[in-house]
Enzyme design. Sequence first.
Site, PDB file in Angstrom:
ATOM      1  N   LYS A 279     -11.435  -2.917  -1.601  1.00 52.58           N
ATOM      2  CA  LYS A 279     -11.521  -3.963  -0.585  1.00 52.58           C
ATOM      3  C   LYS A 279     -12.299  -5.159  -1.128  1.00 52.58           C
ATOM      4  O   LYS A 279     -13.047  -5.020  -2.093  1.00 52.58           O
ATOM      5  CB  LYS A 279     -12.275  -3.436   0.638  1.00 52.58           C
ATOM      6  CG  LYS A 279     -11.505  -2.449   1.487  1.00 52.58           C
ATOM      7  CD  LYS A 279     -12.321  -2.019   2.688  1.00 52.58           C
ATOM      8  CE  LYS A 279     -11.571  -1.022   3.553  1.00 52.58           C
ATOM      9  NZ  LYS A 279     -10.366  -1.559   4.182  1.00 52.58           N
ATOM     10  N   ARG A 353      -4.806   7.836   7.029  1.00 52.96           N
ATOM     11  CA  ARG A 353      -3.603   8.613   7.314  1.00 52.96           C
ATOM     12  C   ARG A 353      -3.444   9.788   6.364  1.00 52.96           C
ATOM     13  O   ARG A 353      -2.789  10.774   6.684  1.00 52.96           O
ATOM     14  CB  ARG A 353      -2.382   7.683   7.289  1.00 52.96           C
ATOM     15  CG  ARG A 353      -2.140   7.038   5.954  1.00 52.96           C
ATOM     16  CD  ARG A 353      -1.241   5.809   6.017  1.00 52.96           C
ATOM     17  NE  ARG A 353      -1.933   4.612   6.508  1.00 52.96           N
ATOM     18  CZ  ARG A 353      -1.365   3.416   6.637  1.00 52.96           C
ATOM     19  NH1 ARG A 353      -0.087   3.252   6.332  1.00 52.96           N
ATOM     20  NH2 ARG A 353      -2.056   2.390   7.081  1.00 52.96           N
TER      21      ARG A 353
HETATM   22  N1  BES Z   1     -10.587   1.741   7.675  1.00 54.96           N
HETATM   23  C1  BES Z   1      -9.547   0.822   7.414  1.00 54.96           C
HETATM   24  C2  BES Z   1      -9.066   0.096   8.652  1.00 54.96           C
HETATM   25  C3  BES Z   1      -9.999  -0.957   9.193  1.00 54.96           C
HETATM   26  C4  BES Z   1     -10.166  -2.153   8.542  1.00 54.96           C
HETATM   27  C5  BES Z   1     -10.627  -0.747  10.403  1.00 54.96           C
HETATM   28  C6  BES Z   1     -10.994  -3.105   9.081  1.00 54.96           C
HETATM   29  C7  BES Z   1     -11.441  -1.720  10.932  1.00 54.96           C
HETATM   30  C8  BES Z   1     -11.623  -2.902  10.266  1.00 54.96           C
HETATM   31  C9  BES Z   1      -8.350   1.531   6.805  1.00 54.96           C
HETATM   32  O1  BES Z   1      -8.640   2.609   6.006  1.00 54.96           O
HETATM   33  C10 BES Z   1      -7.652   0.516   5.955  1.00 54.96           C
HETATM   34  O2  BES Z   1      -8.214   0.114   4.984  1.00 54.96           O
HETATM   35  N2  BES Z   1      -6.441   0.140   6.350  1.00 54.96           N
HETATM   36  C11 BES Z   1      -5.717  -0.850   5.659  1.00 54.96           C
HETATM   37  C12 BES Z   1      -4.281  -0.396   5.589  1.00 54.96           C
HETATM   38  C13 BES Z   1      -3.457  -1.189   4.628  1.00 54.96           C
HETATM   39  C14 BES Z   1      -3.892  -0.902   3.212  1.00 54.96           C
HETATM   40  C15 BES Z   1      -2.021  -0.825   4.812  1.00 54.96           C
HETATM   41  C16 BES Z   1      -5.850  -2.150   6.431  1.00 54.96           C
HETATM   42  O3  BES Z   1      -5.910  -2.120   7.663  1.00 54.96           O
HETATM   43  O4  BES Z   1      -5.946  -3.182   5.797  1.00 54.96           O
HETATM   44 MN    MN Z   2      -8.996   2.004   3.966  1.00 55.52          MN
END
Ligand code: BES
Ligand code: MN
Length: 498
Positions: A279, A353
């Site tokens: 990230k 997931r």
């Molecule tokens: N934990 C995150 C989702 C999230 C992000 C929750 C920001 C709250 C605030 C999850 O694991 C994630 O990183 N999801 C990605 C999915 C993408 C890679 C398809 C996302 O939401 O960007």
């Molecule tokens: Mn994630």
Amino acid sequence: MTMKFNLKSLTLTQACAEKSDALLVLLPTVDASQAKQGKDSKASWPLAQTVKGAQANGDFEDKAGKALTLYGAAGVSSRVAVILSSGDGSAKDVRKAVQAGMAALGGRSVKKITLCVADALLTAHLPIAMQVIADATYVYTATKGTGTKDKAGRKLAQVTVGVADSAKAKKAFAHGEALVAGMDFAKEWANRPANFATPTMLGNAAKSLAKAHPVVLCEVLGPKEVAKLGMGSFISVARGSNEPLRFIVLKYMGGAKSVAPTVLIGKGVTFDTGGISLKGGGGMDEMKFDMCGAASVLGTFRALAELKPKLNVIGLIPATENMPSGHATKPGDVVTAMDGQTIEVLNTDAEGRLILNDALVYAKRFKPAAVVDIATLTGACGVALGSVRAGLFSTNDVLTGELLAAGERALDLAWRMPLDEDYAEGLKSNFADVANVAPPGGGAVTAAKFLQRFTETDGAAHFPWAHLDIAGVAWKGGKEKGSTARPVGMLLEWLLSK
Ligand code: BES
Ligand code: MN
Ligand code: ZN
């Protein structure tokens, strides 16, 4: 350090005589000057004339959120008395009213509050009123050592809830107490930084909960047991971390053995860096909240332990960090879930997931009446619904209706999202049975479609299933940064309505 609530039969006059630092009076819905409670039905309570006068002069409007603050009022033992309009008497207005009352107390030092609920019709909303007081006075202490004061500088220790007939309010009060205990527990674990809430520590928290409350049973599986179960998807997320994964199994069996249990699954990513699909740096600290689903399951069990309803509930928490390292899963790697489906991990940041799917497969062994997973799954869900409503995904209309209605009653809202088969198109892979991400667009839905594959075989559902994406509602950022403990309110309300 949960605050103490106690329930008492109090007339308005008796509430005024109650020895406390502050008195909050929730007026009846209709004419405030006619306040009726217990024996003093003739508007004879000490503040009747004052309230009547303030209303007549336009100094106090009978509208939810309006407060009349009085100091050293005659006939009132508390230093401060806050008179609150309860509006139309709905849960929403009661919440507004008590929020206004707590705001009116501001930074004053109050150790003891008396909340007088001067209308039998309002006692149904005691859980909401108690939740507001607990929220307003919540103090995070785990890594702070010093202060036991809340944000407003208060040091609240005790709340006496006064109602006309305590026997009639017992059930709602007990619900409120359990809700507050459950939400505090969820907040405690959600708010902890990741180095104070590792998968091992979460497992130990679940074990301690079971130890303190024998009605809750707990088993915590480690890497070896999880490997034996074949949870290759879950394991692939944990590979990059030095912290060993944990699979937490909680059991509350208050119902008959023959009754199929409800299974709650909480995403327990104790820190989500994104893994190799790292990230960006901004605000990454908030990814300590990526175990809010797990925290809500722990909180719900804490509440069940308090209330001991005749229900069977299983809690499953796959807990792990998502870290980049030489051992980490790489984009393009193919992993095998517990049910044999192979997954092409195109993005290691779509890790939630990959741990929930194995828990969903594991859930099958309980022959559950329903399975609800709770997860901070996608930023996209936060974009779609903001922080007001959680996303609810389910192919089961009955379960959907129950959860949505429970959310409305508890003021812990959700909104139904689609699961059309066309959304699964983008999850196709040339190298595995399924990919873990789809091309951009509808990210909250494609994530849910991925999960759905692990709840059915050839389109036949293994159990009624619902997925709650709480990414937008589980915590607040900015100045108010912290867990909301959602959706403990909805889950508890739903379970108790069964
Ligand atoms: N934990 C995150 C989702 C999230 C992000 C929750 C920001 C709250 C605030 C999850 O694991 C994630 O990183 N999801 C990605 C999915 C993408 C890679 C398809 C996302 O939401 O960007
Ligand atoms: Mn994630
Ligand atoms: Zn995540």
